[in-house]
Design a protein around this motif. Structure first.
Motif, short mmCIF file in Angstrom:
data_model
loop_
_atom_site.label_atom_id
_atom_site.label_comp_id
_atom_site.label_asym_id
_atom_site.label_seq_id
_atom_site.Cartn_x
_atom_site.Cartn_y
_atom_site.Cartn_z
N GLN A 97 4.01 7.34 5.32
CA GLN A 97 2.76 7.15 4.42
C GLN A 97 3.17 6.39 3.22
O GLN A 97 2.35 5.49 2.67
N ASP A 98 4.25 6.77 2.69
CA ASP A 98 4.63 6.10 1.36
C ASP A 98 4.86 4.54 1.35
O ASP A 98 4.28 3.85 0.58
N LEU A 99 5.63 4.35 2.35
CA LEU A 99 5.67 2.61 2.67
C LEU A 99 4.48 2.04 3.08
O LEU A 99 4.30 0.94 2.53
N ILE A 100 3.82 2.51 3.77
CA ILE A 100 2.50 2.10 4.06
C ILE A 100 1.65 1.70 2.98
O ILE A 100 1.20 0.84 2.39
N LEU A 101 1.46 2.81 1.95
CA LEU A 101 0.53 2.66 0.66
C LEU A 101 1.33 1.70 -0.04
O LEU A 101 0.70 0.87 -0.68
N TYR A 102 2.68 1.74 -0.15
CA TYR A 102 3.39 0.73 -1.00
C TYR A 102 2.98 -0.64 -0.65
O TYR A 102 2.89 -1.74 -1.30
N PHE A 103 3.19 -1.22 0.71
CA PHE A 103 2.96 -2.35 1.33
C PHE A 103 1.51 -2.50 1.02
O PHE A 103 1.27 -3.71 0.87
N ARG A 104 0.50 -1.69 1.30
CA ARG A 104 -0.77 -2.05 1.16
C ARG A 104 -0.96 -2.25 -0.25
O ARG A 104 -1.83 -3.41 -0.67
N ARG A 105 -0.35 -1.74 -1.50
CA ARG A 105 -0.63 -2.12 -2.52
C ARG A 105 -0.24 -3.52 -2.85
O ARG A 105 -0.57 -4.19 -3.84
N GLU A 161 -3.49 -3.94 7.72
CA GLU A 161 -3.18 -2.26 8.16
C GLU A 161 -1.95 -2.19 9.18
O GLU A 161 -0.96 -1.51 8.89
N LYS A 162 -2.29 -2.79 10.08
CA LYS A 162 -1.11 -2.61 11.25
C LYS A 162 0.14 -3.37 10.91
O LYS A 162 1.20 -2.76 11.46
N GLN A 163 -0.10 -4.34 10.12
CA GLN A 163 1.18 -5.07 9.58
C GLN A 163 2.08 -4.07 8.91
O GLN A 163 3.27 -4.06 8.84
N ALA A 164 1.36 -3.56 7.94
CA ALA A 164 1.94 -2.57 6.95
C ALA A 164 2.62 -1.53 7.76
O ALA A 164 3.76 -0.94 7.47
N ALA A 165 1.93 -0.95 8.70
CA ALA A 165 2.40 0.29 9.61
C ALA A 165 3.63 -0.21 10.38
O ALA A 165 4.67 0.49 10.42
N ALA A 166 3.76 -1.48 11.03
CA ALA A 166 4.71 -1.95 11.86
C ALA A 166 5.89 -2.11 10.83
O ALA A 166 7.17 -1.73 10.96
N ILE A 167 5.61 -2.82 9.57
CA ILE A 167 6.93 -3.03 8.49
C ILE A 167 7.34 -1.74 8.29
O ILE A 167 8.74 -1.47 8.19
N ALA A 168 6.52 -0.66 7.97
CA ALA A 168 7.08 0.54 7.50
C ALA A 168 7.81 1.14 8.73
O ALA A 168 9.19 1.66 8.28
N ASP A 169 7.33 1.13 9.95
CA ASP A 169 8.23 1.60 10.85
C ASP A 169 9.48 0.84 11.17
O ASP A 169 10.72 1.61 11.44
N LYS A 170 9.66 -0.54 11.03
CA LYS A 170 10.97 -1.23 11.11
C LYS A 170 11.91 -0.76 10.17
O LYS A 170 12.87 -0.63 10.15
N VAL A 171 11.32 -0.77 9.09
CA VAL A 171 12.08 -0.25 7.64
C VAL A 171 12.68 0.99 7.94
O VAL A 171 13.92 1.29 7.60
N LEU A 172 11.84 2.09 8.14
CA LEU A 172 12.31 3.46 8.74
C LEU A 172 13.39 3.49 9.56
O LEU A 172 14.50 4.14 9.71
#
Length: 123
Positions: free
Chosen positions: A47-55, A74-85
């Motif tokens: 959620q931290d990463l999704i919020l950061y990417f969203r901002r 939103e889906k892209q932010a979630a996918a990027i967060a998952d990949k980074v993690l």
């Protein structure tokens, strides 16, 4: 910082001075990590990463606001967060929730040769 998410001008200048001083690599790493740790738990979760990417996206889109594709972003932010993690986290893969610790962040970001120069504000 108060509950309204505001800071005093003095605190703002103190924070700004960090990014205006060369040779503060560790302090800049800590600040860059803290900027992304929205819930303040000392680790970067999904959620931290999704919020950061969203901002970041919202900031970039501020000059040309468009509502088309908001769900896609939103889906892209979630996918990027998952990949980074998946790539940066040292938490066990079998854990339901993964996170990036300060040590993980330092291991990934510190070796970047231009890290310190990118976190410099010339005022």
């Amino acid at each position: 910082i108060d509950c309204d998410q505001t800071i005093s001008f003095k605190r703002f200048l103190e924070g700004l001075s960090l990014f205006n001083t060369p040779g503060q690599r560790d302090a800049k790493l800590a600040a860059a990590f803290k900027i992304q740790d929205f819930d303040g738990d000392g680790k970067l979760g999904r959620q931290d990463l999704i919020l950061y990417f969203r901002r970041i996206v919202l900031f970039q889109d501020a000059l040309t606001p468009q509502m088309d594709g908001a769900l896609s972003k939103e889906k892209q932010a979630a996918a990027i967060a998952d990949k980074v993690l998946g790539e940066a986290s040292s938490s066990p893969e079998h854990d339901k929730e993964r996170w990036i610790t300060m040590d993980d962040f330092r291991r990934i970001v510190a070796p970047m040769p231009d890290f310190e120069s990118k976190l410099f504000i010339n005022v």
